[in-house]
Design a protein around this motif. Structure first.
Motif, PDB file in Angstrom:
ATOM      1  N   VAL A 139       0.788  -1.159   0.038  1.00 49.53           N
ATOM      2  CA  VAL A 139      -0.121   0.015  -0.822  1.00 49.53           C
ATOM      3  C   VAL A 139       0.833   1.423  -0.129  1.00 49.53           C
ATOM      4  O   VAL A 139       0.529   2.203  -0.689  1.00 49.53           O
ATOM      5  CB  VAL A 139      -0.932  -0.503   1.018  1.00 49.53           C
ATOM      6  N   LEU A 140       1.656   1.231   0.835  1.00 46.89           N
ATOM      7  CA  LEU A 140       2.590   2.834   1.435  1.00 46.89           C
ATOM      8  C   LEU A 140       3.949   2.848  -0.057  1.00 46.89           C
ATOM      9  O   LEU A 140       4.553   3.558  -0.068  1.00 46.89           O
ATOM     10  CB  LEU A 140       3.420   2.690   2.986  1.00 46.89           C
ATOM     11  N   PHE A 162       1.719   1.194  -4.304  1.00 51.96           N
ATOM     12  CA  PHE A 162       0.227   1.872  -4.623  1.00 51.96           C
ATOM     13  C   PHE A 162       0.627   3.406  -5.369  1.00 51.96           C
ATOM     14  O   PHE A 162       1.243   3.694  -6.609  1.00 51.96           O
ATOM     15  CB  PHE A 162      -0.322   2.058  -3.402  1.00 51.96           C
ATOM     16  N   PRO A 163       2.348   3.527  -4.627  1.00 53.29           N
ATOM     17  CA  PRO A 163       2.789   5.188  -4.848  1.00 53.29           C
ATOM     18  C   PRO A 163       3.324   5.357  -6.572  1.00 53.29           C
ATOM     19  O   PRO A 163       3.150   5.435  -6.920  1.00 53.29           O
ATOM     20  CB  PRO A 163       3.120   5.814  -3.715  1.00 53.29           C
ATOM     21  N   GLU A 193       0.724   4.716  -8.997  1.00 53.94           N
ATOM     22  CA  GLU A 193       0.358   6.413  -9.250  1.00 53.94           C
ATOM     23  C   GLU A 193       1.394   7.258 -10.621  1.00 53.94           C
ATOM     24  O   GLU A 193       1.014   7.817 -11.213  1.00 53.94           O
ATOM     25  CB  GLU A 193       0.187   7.236  -8.153  1.00 53.94           C
ATOM     26  N   GLN A 233      -3.414  11.157  -4.445  1.00 54.16           N
ATOM     27  CA  GLN A 233      -3.723   9.243  -4.237  1.00 54.16           C
ATOM     28  C   GLN A 233      -3.648   8.236  -3.624  1.00 54.16           C
ATOM     29  O   GLN A 233      -4.784   7.366  -2.758  1.00 54.16           O
ATOM     30  CB  GLN A 233      -3.629   8.574  -5.747  1.00 54.16           C
ATOM     31  N   LEU A 234      -2.276   8.081  -2.410  1.00 53.45           N
ATOM     32  CA  LEU A 234      -2.272   7.685  -1.567  1.00 53.45           C
ATOM     33  C   LEU A 234      -2.979   8.178  -0.610  1.00 53.45           C
ATOM     34  O   LEU A 234      -3.776   7.666   0.115  1.00 53.45           O
ATOM     35  CB  LEU A 234      -0.246   7.738  -1.477  1.00 53.45           C
ATOM     36  N   TRP A 235      -3.218   8.915  -0.141  1.00 54.99           N
ATOM     37  CA  TRP A 235      -3.902   9.984   0.851  1.00 54.99           C
ATOM     38  C   TRP A 235      -5.327   9.338   0.925  1.00 54.99           C
ATOM     39  O   TRP A 235      -5.935   8.729   1.523  1.00 54.99           O
ATOM     40  CB  TRP A 235      -3.665  11.294   0.826  1.00 54.99           C
ATOM     41  N   THR A 290      -6.562  -0.268  -3.180  1.00 58.51           N
ATOM     42  CA  THR A 290      -5.866  -0.271  -1.831  1.00 58.51           C
ATOM     43  C   THR A 290      -5.916  -2.127  -1.531  1.00 58.51           C
ATOM     44  O   THR A 290      -5.266  -2.287  -0.861  1.00 58.51           O
ATOM     45  CB  THR A 290      -7.052   0.400  -0.565  1.00 58.51           C
ATOM     46  N   TYR A 308      -3.288  -3.733  -3.672  1.00 61.14           N
ATOM     47  CA  TYR A 308      -1.699  -3.390  -3.726  1.00 61.14           C
ATOM     48  C   TYR A 308      -1.673  -4.233  -2.393  1.00 61.14           C
ATOM     49  O   TYR A 308      -0.570  -4.664  -2.063  1.00 61.14           O
ATOM     50  CB  TYR A 308      -1.423  -2.094  -3.788  1.00 61.14           C
TER      51      TYR A 308
END
Length: 266
Positions: free
Chosen positions: A27-28, A31-32, A35, A56-58, A69, A72
Motif C-alpha cells: 500500500v505505502l 501503490f504510489p 501512481e 492518490q495514496l492519501w 488499496t 496492492y
C-alpha cells in the motif's frame, strides 16, 4: 491448535509478520510507485508526479479507492509470504549444512570409541550376513530400521563396517557381493534401499561419508531428523520406528499415532 491460542504459535507469527509487513509495503510503496508511472504515462492533471501519487495514496487510505488499496495490500502480502517461505527454506538448509559440518568435524575414532548410544549405532555390514556367510535381506532391514529410527527421532549416525563392540571390520564383505565393488557401489546400494523402502524424499536426510580407518573402509551415514513420519516397508507392511536409548524400537499403532501427533501434529 491447542488452547494457548493462535498468536502464541511461533510458526504462525513467523509467517504473519512478513505478510503484514508485505501488505504495508504494497500500500505505502507499490501503490504510489504505480501512481507515479501512471502520471508520467497519462498526465491526468498538471503538476508534480510525486504530489499526484501522494494525493492518490492519501485518498485511498481514507477509503477513497478500497479495491485498489486491497489489490496492492494483497500483492504485498503475497510477496511477504513468498519471502517468508524462501527465508524458511534457506534457514533450514543452513541448519542442515551446519549440523552436517559439525558431524564431519568430529573425530571418527573418538566417536567409535565412545560406543553406541542414542545417536550412534554400529553395523558390521549392510547386506552380508556374517553368521550365515551370505547376503541376507534381514541384515539390510536392521540398518534401515536404524536409519528410520534416527529420522523419526533427533537424527544420528550409523557406521557400517564397525562391529557392535566397536571393532573396525571394514566393507570388503559388502563390496564382494556388489556389481560395483567399491565405495560408489555401496553408496548406490544404500541410497537405493533408502529410496525404495523409506521413501524417495528420505534420501535428502541421509548423507554418506566414507573413511579409511586402520587400512579398512567404513561408511558413516549421517541422518537428519525428517520433517514427516518415515515408515519402513517390510513386505506388505509399513512399520514405524523410533530411537530409544541405545536401540531402535517399533511402535504399535496407538503408540505411533500418539508419537506422530506430538512430534509433527503442530
Amino acid at each position: 491448535m491447542n488452547g494457548e491460542g493462535i498468536f502464541t504459535n511461533r510458526a504462525f507469527l513467523l509467517f504473519l509478520i512478513p505478510v503484514l509487513i508485505g501488505a504495508l509495503v504494497g500500500v505505502l510503496f507499490l501503490f504510489p510507485v504505480n501512481e507515479v508511472v501512471f502520471f508520467y504515462e497519462h498526465k491526468p492533471i498538471p503538476g508534480s508526479a510525486i504530489k499526484f501519487a501522494l494525493d492518490q495514496l492519501w485518498h485511498a487510505l481514507f477509503g477513497g479507492a478500497p479495491l485498489k488499496t486491497l489489490f496492492y495490500a494483497s500483492v504485498g502480502a503475497f510477496l511477504g509470504l513468498i519471502s517468508a517461505l524462501f527465508y524458511k527454506s534457506l534457514y533450514k538448509n543452513a541448519l542442515s549444512i551446519r549440523k552436517l559440518s559439525e558431524e564431519l568435524e568430529k573425530d571418527v575414532l573418538a566417536l567409535i570409541a565412545h560406543g553406541e548410544g542414542d545417536s550412534i549405532e554400529f553395523k558390521a555390514t549392510f547386506k552380508w550376513d556374517v553368521r550365515e556367510s551370505r547376503a541376507n535381506r534381514l541384515v539390510e532391514d536392521a540398518a534401515l530400521k536404524a536409519l528410520a529410527g534416527f529420522m523419526n527421532s533427533d537424527g544420528g549416525t550409523l557406521f557400517i563396517g564397525v562391529s557392535d563392540e566397536g571393532e573396525i571390520t571394514g566393507l570388503e564383505r559388502d563390496y564382494g557381493i556388489l556389481r560395483r565393488k567399491d565405495r560408489d557401489g555401496l553408496a548406490q546400494e544404500i541410497m537405493s534401499a533408502v529410496s525404495l523402502r523409506l521413501g524417495a524424499d528420505a534420501c535428502r536426510y541421509v548423507h554418506l561419508v566414507f573413511h579409511l580407518v586402520s587400512g579398512k573402509d567404513i561408511c558413516r551415514i549421517i541422518t537428519s531428523p525428517s520433517p514427516r513420519p518415515v515408515y519402513l516397508k517390510e513386505g506388505n507392511d509399513m512399520k514405524f520406528y523410533i530411537r530409544t536409548g541405545m536401540s531402535t524400537r517399533a511402535l504399535n499403532i496407538q503408540e505411533a499415532v500418539d508419537f506422530i501427533a506430538t512430534r509433527w501434529g503442530k
